[in-house]
Structure formats: structure tokens, C-alpha cells
Design a protein around this motif. Structure first.
Motif, mmCIF file in Angstrom:
data_model
loop_
_atom_site.group_PDB
_atom_site.id
_atom_site.type_symbol
_atom_site.label_atom_id
_atom_site.label_comp_id
_atom_site.label_asym_id
_atom_site.label_seq_id
_atom_site.Cartn_x
_atom_site.Cartn_y
_atom_site.Cartn_z
ATOM 1 N N ALA A 66 32.489 54.449 47.150
ATOM 2 C CA ALA A 66 33.803 54.873 47.375
ATOM 3 C C ALA A 66 34.821 53.752 46.820
ATOM 4 O O ALA A 66 35.238 53.529 45.842
ATOM 5 N N ARG A 67 33.836 52.938 47.556
ATOM 6 C CA ARG A 67 35.085 51.264 47.505
ATOM 7 C C ARG A 67 34.302 50.723 46.105
ATOM 8 O O ARG A 67 35.488 49.798 45.475
ATOM 9 N N ARG A 68 33.607 51.017 45.643
ATOM 10 C CA ARG A 68 32.868 49.989 44.435
ATOM 11 C C ARG A 68 33.238 50.658 43.393
ATOM 12 O O ARG A 68 34.267 50.672 42.367
ATOM 13 N N TRP A 69 33.607 52.206 43.185
ATOM 14 C CA TRP A 69 34.317 52.421 41.921
ATOM 15 C C TRP A 69 35.898 52.647 41.809
ATOM 16 O O TRP A 69 36.342 52.267 40.797
ATOM 17 N N ALA A 79 34.661 41.811 38.200
ATOM 18 C CA ALA A 79 34.496 43.545 39.477
ATOM 19 C C ALA A 79 33.828 44.222 38.634
ATOM 20 O O ALA A 79 32.998 44.925 39.177
ATOM 21 N N ILE A 80 33.962 44.941 36.706
ATOM 22 C CA ILE A 80 33.556 45.520 36.496
ATOM 23 C C ILE A 80 32.245 45.205 36.401
ATOM 24 O O ILE A 80 31.325 46.312 36.680
ATOM 25 N N LEU A 81 31.464 44.014 36.014
ATOM 26 C CA LEU A 81 30.218 44.332 35.955
ATOM 27 C C LEU A 81 29.531 43.629 37.264
ATOM 28 O O LEU A 81 28.711 44.442 37.670
ATOM 29 N N VAL A 130 40.844 44.717 43.267
ATOM 30 C CA VAL A 130 42.222 44.572 43.618
ATOM 31 C C VAL A 130 43.058 43.088 43.230
ATOM 32 O O VAL A 130 44.176 43.268 43.251
ATOM 33 N N GLY A 131 42.416 42.261 44.023
ATOM 34 C CA GLY A 131 42.807 41.287 43.527
ATOM 35 C C GLY A 131 43.066 40.389 42.087
ATOM 36 O O GLY A 131 43.641 39.761 42.092
ATOM 37 N N TYR A 165 32.285 46.130 49.535
ATOM 38 C CA TYR A 165 34.019 45.534 49.138
ATOM 39 C C TYR A 165 34.298 44.413 48.321
ATOM 40 O O TYR A 165 35.781 44.220 48.108
ATOM 41 N N LEU A 166 33.345 44.078 48.043
ATOM 42 C CA LEU A 166 32.667 42.865 47.399
ATOM 43 C C LEU A 166 33.951 43.338 45.929
ATOM 44 O O LEU A 166 34.687 42.417 45.202
ATOM 45 N N VAL A 167 33.773 44.017 44.840
ATOM 46 C CA VAL A 167 33.940 45.133 43.995
ATOM 47 C C VAL A 167 35.574 45.381 44.062
ATOM 48 O O VAL A 167 36.132 44.962 43.414
#
Length: 281
Positions: A96-99, A75-77, A38-39, A31-33
Motif C-alpha cells: 500500500a505505501r509503495r503504490w 520514487a517511481i523507479l 509525497v516529498g 516507506y522510502l517510496v
């Protein structure tokens, strides 16, 4: 065990509840990623569009884009660290959310990254001209008041004693030596009329078109930040009286470096104007 007891034991074993399977942990980092990726894209878009709409100065907008870039990198890291962790987990959460978050962040970071790379490969100037000795002058539009401030080379021993205009010419020649006056085998008025049509087709705001004087001035506005770059075209008859000599100048109204956009504009416009660009002799 009697024959009657065996079926009863088997029945009880069949009815016994199966041991509970371990549940996958909640994908908090996923969720955080997603939110971070998106943010970052949203923050960068708002910073650019808000600048174009006049809600804040362009410097604040650029800071917003830079901050969003760093958020996207984060976010990528985080996503990569989470991917490494879940590979060792017996019950990995869905990715899925992470990717999705990483993909969105990668698109934004890659887009901004192209401008950062460009900034490292072009000089920090914002004024490009085909004629360095006698750049076409703006008459209807005004050249920015700080045009010659902060020209690169002030601390360069090779340029010591040179004026800002002379330093600009040296830096310009080294970076954009291919940008020169061009010859067109058409009379002056016809060249200016064609240039006006091309400018309007590109969506430029034509401030003045004077075919009889051989001059065209126009402004191009960028899509997101609404940055404005002013253009002046000077067309004069050739020394032999056959055809015309065309000079073009493109200047950004704000910023120190144009990231090569003015040079790109001059090359593209003259290529369309002449069909085949050849250096004037």
C-alpha cells in the motif's frame, strides 16, 4: 503402546505449539517510496508557490520544480524495482505505501511532463501578435526591455542578416500561422467595451481601457508562480467603414519560452470576443 498411552500421546500432540509462521519483513523501501513521492509533490508545490509569493526568484523556483520532477521519477523507479523484488519473495510486504507513493509521484511527474513536452513542440518565444508587421504597441504598460534578446534563429543560416524582430516574425509565422487580425461587425467603441468585460470576467487586471482610442491593456497572472503576461488590444475601423479590425498582442514579462501560453490566450480571447473568428482581409 497400551490403550492408555495412546490417548495421552494424542493429547500431548494436540497441545504442542504450532511452528511459528515467518513474519513479513519490514517494508523499508515502501516507506522510502512513499516519502519520496509525497516529498516530490511537496517540493514542487513549495517551489511554485514560494516564487509566486516572492520568497525567491522565478529561476530558483523552476529549478525546484525540476529537482522535484527528478525526485518523483526516482520514487517511481524505486517502486517498480521493489515491486519486481517482492514478486519473488515468499513473504512479500504489503504494497500500500509503495503504490501510494508511486501514484503521487506519477501525478506530479505527469503534470510537469506535459510542460516539458510542450516546450519541445513550440518555439522559444514569449511574444505573440496577430499583426507581425505592425504589432500593437503598449502605452500604459511597458514592453520588457529584453524582449528582442535571444530570439531563436541567430545561428540559423536561413536567417543570417535578419534583425531579431525579423527572426521573431519568421518563427512566429511558422508556429502560429493561424493567429491573424480578425474582423468584427461592430463599431470600435462597442468592441473595446466588450473586450473590457471579457478581460474582467477572466480575472485580468485592466490597466487601461480607451474605447474612443480603440485600445485596451491588461495583465493576466498565473495561479502558482504568479507569472504576469501583458496584453494589448488594438481596434480600428475597417477600410470599408463597416465593422472593426481587431489586433491583439500578448507578451510574457519573464522567461524566454512561454510554452505556447500566449498563443493559447490570444486564440481563446478572440474566439470569445468575436463568436466566430474570421481572418481580416
Amino acid at each position: 503402546m497400551t490403550d492408555q498411552e495412546a490417548p495421552q500421546a494424542a493429547s500431548e500432540a494436540t497441545l504442542a505449539p504450532a511452528p511459528a509462521q515467518p513474519r513479513a519483513p519490514r517494508d523499508i523501501l515502501g516507506y522510502l517510496v512513499l516519502i519520496t513521492g509525497v516529498g516530490a509533490l511537496g517540493w514542487g508545490a513549495v517551489a511554485a508557490v514560494g516564487t509566486g509569493w516572492g520568497y525567491w526568484e522565478y529561476t530558483s523556483g523552476l529549478k525546484g520544480v525540476a529537482g522535484a520532477f527528478l525526485l518523483g521519477v526516482a520514487a517511481i523507479l524505486i517502486g517498480l524495482v521493489q515491486e519486481w523484488r517482492v514478486r519473488k519473495s515468499a513473504t512479500p510486504p504489503l504494497g500500500a505505501r509503495r503504490w501510494v507513493g508511486m501514484l503521487v509521484a506519477l501525478v506530479y511527474v505527469g503534470w510537469v511532463g506535459t510542460f516539458l513536452v510542450k516546450a519541445l513542440t513550440v518555439p522559444a518565444i514569449h511574444d505573440v501578435s496577430t499583426d507581425l508587421a505592425d504589432p500593437p504597441a503598449f502605452v500604459t504598460l511597458q514592453l520588457r526591455a529584453d524582449n528582442w534578446d535571444a530570439v531563436p534563429g541567430a545561428d540559423d543560416a536561413k536567417m543570417r542578416g535578419l534583425t531579431p524582430e525579423q527572426r521573431w516574425a519568421m518563427v512566429h509565422q511558422k508556429a502560429y500561422g493561424d493567429i491573424r487580425s480578425v474582423r468584427v461587425n461592430e463599431p470600435v467603441q462597442r468592441v473595446v467595451a466588450k473586450a473590457e468585460r471579457l478581460a474582467k470576467a477572466r480575472g485580468w487586471d485592466v490597466a487601461k481601457s480607451l474605447p474612443a482610442e480603440g485600445r485596451l491593456e491588461a495583465t493576466e497572472t498565473s495561479a502558482f508562480f504568479q507569472f504576469k503576461d501583458d496584453v494589448v488590444l488594438r481596434v480600428r475601423p475597417s477600410d470599408t467603414g463597416e465593422g472593426s479590425i481587431v489586433d491583439m498582442r500578448s507578451v510574457s514579462r519573464v522567461g524566454q519560452s512561454d510554452l505556447g501560453m500566449n498563443a493559447k490566450r490570444v486564440r481563446s480571447f478572440l474566439a470569445d470576443l468575436t463568436g466566430t473568428v474570421t481572418a481580416a482581409q
